[in-house]
Design a protein around this motif. Structure first.
Motif, PDB file in Angstrom:
ATOM      1  N   HIS A  31      30.227  59.797 -52.338  1.00  0.00           N
ATOM      2  CA  HIS A  31      30.522  60.764 -51.273  1.00  0.00           C
ATOM      3  C   HIS A  31      31.228  60.052 -50.128  1.00  0.00           C
ATOM      4  O   HIS A  31      30.863  58.936 -49.753  1.00  0.00           O
ATOM      5  CB  HIS A  31      29.224  61.400 -50.772  1.00  0.00           C
ATOM      6  N   ILE A  32      32.217  60.708 -49.562  1.00  0.00           N
ATOM      7  CA  ILE A  32      33.014  60.090 -48.501  1.00  0.00           C
ATOM      8  C   ILE A  32      32.164  59.722 -47.280  1.00  0.00           C
ATOM      9  O   ILE A  32      32.497  58.784 -46.536  1.00  0.00           O
ATOM     10  CB  ILE A  32      34.190  61.022 -48.092  1.00  0.00           C
ATOM     11  N   LYS A  33      31.044  60.412 -47.083  1.00  0.00           N
ATOM     12  CA  LYS A  33      30.173  60.100 -45.946  1.00  0.00           C
ATOM     13  C   LYS A  33      29.111  59.057 -46.278  1.00  0.00           C
ATOM     14  O   LYS A  33      28.363  58.637 -45.393  1.00  0.00           O
ATOM     15  CB  LYS A  33      29.506  61.376 -45.434  1.00  0.00           C
ATOM     16  N   SER A  34      29.048  58.662 -47.530  1.00  0.00           N
ATOM     17  CA  SER A  34      28.098  57.618 -47.939  1.00  0.00           C
ATOM     18  C   SER A  34      28.797  56.268 -47.817  1.00  0.00           C
ATOM     19  O   SER A  34      29.591  55.873 -48.674  1.00  0.00           O
ATOM     20  CB  SER A  34      27.640  57.858 -49.379  1.00  0.00           C
ATOM     21  N   ARG A  35      28.489  55.558 -46.719  1.00  0.00           N
ATOM     22  CA  ARG A  35      29.220  54.337 -46.408  1.00  0.00           C
ATOM     23  C   ARG A  35      28.272  53.309 -45.782  1.00  0.00           C
ATOM     24  O   ARG A  35      27.176  53.642 -45.307  1.00  0.00           O
ATOM     25  CB  ARG A  35      30.382  54.630 -45.455  1.00  0.00           C
ATOM     26  N   LEU A  36      28.709  52.062 -45.761  1.00  0.00           N
ATOM     27  CA  LEU A  36      27.879  50.996 -45.206  1.00  0.00           C
ATOM     28  C   LEU A  36      27.634  51.156 -43.706  1.00  0.00           C
ATOM     29  O   LEU A  36      26.588  50.756 -43.203  1.00  0.00           O
ATOM     30  CB  LEU A  36      28.530  49.635 -45.469  1.00  0.00           C
ATOM     31  N   GLU A  37      28.577  51.742 -43.014  1.00  0.00           N
ATOM     32  CA  GLU A  37      28.484  51.815 -41.552  1.00  0.00           C
ATOM     33  C   GLU A  37      27.829  53.113 -41.065  1.00  0.00           C
ATOM     34  O   GLU A  37      27.815  53.381 -39.860  1.00  0.00           O
ATOM     35  CB  GLU A  37      29.867  51.670 -40.921  1.00  0.00           C
ATOM     36  N   THR A  38      27.279  53.922 -41.970  1.00  0.00           N
ATOM     37  CA  THR A  38      26.600  55.144 -41.568  1.00  0.00           C
ATOM     38  C   THR A  38      25.228  55.213 -42.253  1.00  0.00           C
ATOM     39  O   THR A  38      24.941  54.456 -43.174  1.00  0.00           O
ATOM     40  CB  THR A  38      27.391  56.409 -41.956  1.00  0.00           C
ATOM     41  N   GLN A  39      24.429  56.167 -41.815  1.00  0.00           N
ATOM     42  CA  GLN A  39      23.154  56.439 -42.481  1.00  0.00           C
ATOM     43  C   GLN A  39      23.165  57.816 -43.145  1.00  0.00           C
ATOM     44  O   GLN A  39      22.111  58.375 -43.452  1.00  0.00           O
ATOM     45  CB  GLN A  39      21.997  56.327 -41.494  1.00  0.00           C
ATOM     46  N   GLU A  40      24.348  58.301 -43.432  1.00  0.00           N
ATOM     47  CA  GLU A  40      24.489  59.620 -44.040  1.00  0.00           C
ATOM     48  C   GLU A  40      24.575  59.531 -45.559  1.00  0.00           C
ATOM     49  O   GLU A  40      25.007  58.530 -46.114  1.00  0.00           O
ATOM     50  CB  GLU A  40      25.742  60.317 -43.508  1.00  0.00           C
ATOM     51  N   LYS A  41      24.164  60.604 -46.215  1.00  0.00           N
ATOM     52  CA  LYS A  41      24.360  60.818 -47.656  1.00  0.00           C
ATOM     53  C   LYS A  41      23.895  59.630 -48.506  1.00  0.00           C
ATOM     54  O   LYS A  41      24.549  59.235 -49.470  1.00  0.00           O
ATOM     55  CB  LYS A  41      25.835  61.131 -47.940  1.00  0.00           C
ATOM     56  N   LYS A  42      22.726  59.093 -48.170  1.00  0.00           N
ATOM     57  CA  LYS A  42      22.238  57.920 -48.903  1.00  0.00           C
ATOM     58  C   LYS A  42      21.858  58.237 -50.343  1.00  0.00           C
ATOM     59  O   LYS A  42      21.699  57.325 -51.160  1.00  0.00           O
ATOM     60  CB  LYS A  42      21.040  57.314 -48.178  1.00  0.00           C
ATOM     61  N   GLU A  43      21.698  59.518 -50.645  1.00  0.00           N
ATOM     62  CA  GLU A  43      21.389  59.888 -52.026  1.00  0.00           C
ATOM     63  C   GLU A  43      22.605  59.759 -52.940  1.00  0.00           C
ATOM     64  O   GLU A  43      22.468  59.778 -54.167  1.00  0.00           O
ATOM     65  CB  GLU A  43      20.844  61.326 -52.087  1.00  0.00           C
ATOM     66  N   HIS A  44      23.787  59.607 -52.348  1.00  0.00           N
ATOM     67  CA  HIS A  44      25.025  59.440 -53.111  1.00  0.00           C
ATOM     68  C   HIS A  44      25.432  57.969 -53.169  1.00  0.00           C
ATOM     69  O   HIS A  44      25.188  57.217 -52.218  1.00  0.00           O
ATOM     70  CB  HIS A  44      26.170  60.213 -52.445  1.00  0.00           C
ATOM     71  N   PRO A  45      26.090  57.539 -54.250  1.00  0.00           N
ATOM     72  CA  PRO A  45      26.705  56.207 -54.245  1.00  0.00           C
ATOM     73  C   PRO A  45      27.732  56.081 -53.128  1.00  0.00           C
ATOM     74  O   PRO A  45      28.313  57.073 -52.672  1.00  0.00           O
ATOM     75  CB  PRO A  45      27.381  56.128 -55.622  1.00  0.00           C
ATOM     76  N   ILE A  46      27.939  54.841 -52.696  1.00  0.00           N
ATOM     77  CA  ILE A  46      28.902  54.569 -51.618  1.00  0.00           C
ATOM     78  C   ILE A  46      30.326  54.769 -52.123  1.00  0.00           C
ATOM     79  O   ILE A  46      30.680  54.341 -53.222  1.00  0.00           O
ATOM     80  CB  ILE A  46      28.745  53.126 -51.122  1.00  0.00           C
ATOM     81  N   LEU A  47      31.137  55.404 -51.283  1.00  0.00           N
ATOM     82  CA  LEU A  47      32.560  55.529 -51.566  1.00  0.00           C
ATOM     83  C   LEU A  47      33.297  54.509 -50.712  1.00  0.00           C
ATOM     84  O   LEU A  47      33.558  54.741 -49.532  1.00  0.00           O
ATOM     85  CB  LEU A  47      33.049  56.946 -51.269  1.00  0.00           C
ATOM     86  N   ASP A  48      33.594  53.345 -51.304  1.00  0.00           N
ATOM     87  CA  ASP A  48      34.240  52.262 -50.560  1.00  0.00           C
ATOM     88  C   ASP A  48      34.883  51.318 -51.567  1.00  0.00           C
ATOM     89  O   ASP A  48      34.198  50.576 -52.269  1.00  0.00           O
ATOM     90  CB  ASP A  48      33.212  51.508 -49.716  1.00  0.00           C
TER      91      ASP A  48
END
Length: 245
Positions: A31-48
């Motif tokens: 998910h685009i909001k699942s990233r190292l610099e946020t605490q959002e969408k942790k149930e999704h794999p990181i999109l990076d």
């Protein structure tokens, strides 16, 4: 991380279930909001796309790339893994470490109804809050016993064996402990390859505290002696050790 949103039927720890050919991964898409610099969408794999995957070309590159992955995930500093007033994120970090190593460890798992359909051979889409929900460390302990072998995980009998397998093969090691009190935090931690700068702790040549990397109340890119044999703490009812190539 606590809270047993998903529960797994408990097997005897002496049981080794036969891999089930009907079971499927409960995968959500990055998910685009699942990233190292946020605490959002942790149930999704990181999109990076800058996060390195484990390089399976050979054993040396496997181990080197795992250390590169630890450096990039940087559990000590990245916001994704920092504890909040409500929770800690050992399961999220362990999932991410496995995900970028191309090894399956769930961060969500099938609900009871969805699992029943999956095991009947139905095609079930993973939809968060409907067919899948978060799975936390105490439930992951039971997941390993029930489903780990179906996804290539092998149970081992000692931290010395686990560390040696990780060192020798560049594989993935996991220690997972289940909390005695339901709803309180268990813990899950990757065991990682040793290198020149980071070592397990041995007594008479035997690993007693493996080299680990964790999120939790305290986050460590690497540690061995800092938390001693935490998995045998009286807080936990049991623990499991698993390895994946």
């Amino acid at each position: 991380m606590g809270k047993d949103t998903i529960t797994i039927p408990l097997l005897s720890e002496d049981d080794t279930p036969i891999p089930n050919t009907h079971i499927k991964k409960a995968d959500l898409l990055p998910h685009i909001k699942s990233r190292l610099e946020t605490q959002e969408k942790k149930e999704h794999p990181i999109l990076d796309t800058t996060i390195p995957y484990r390089d399976n070309t050979n054993t040396d590159l496997k181990k080197q790339s795992l250390h590169q992955l630890i450096k990039k995930l940087n559990v000590e500093e990245n916001l994704r893994y920092q504890k909040t007033a409500e929770d800690t994120y050992c399961n999220v970090y362990s999932h991410d470490y496995c995900y970028f190593s191309n090894v399956y460890l769930p961060t969500v798992w099938w609900t009871d109804d969805a699992l029943e359909r999956v095991l009947k051979g139905e095609e079930v889409e993973a939809i968060f809050g409907e067919t899948v929900d978060r799975i936390y460390s105490s439930a992951i302990h039971d997941w390993f016993l029930q489903w780990g072998s179906s996804f290539g995980w092998k149970r081992v009998d000692s931290v010395d064996t686990l560390q040696n397998l990780v060192n020798t093969n560049g594989g993935i090691g996991i220690i997972c402990a289940k909390r005695k009190v339901k709803g309180l935090s268990g813990h899950i931690v990757p065991v990682v390859p040793e290198n020149a700068n980071h070592k397990a702790h041995r007594v008479n040549g035997v690993v007693v505290y493996p080299l680990q990397s964790q999120a939790g109340k305290l986050n460590y890119n690497y540690f061995s002696e800092a938390r001693k044999n935490w998995w045998q703490d009286d807080l936990y009812s049991s623990f499991v050790l698993y390895y994946h190539d």
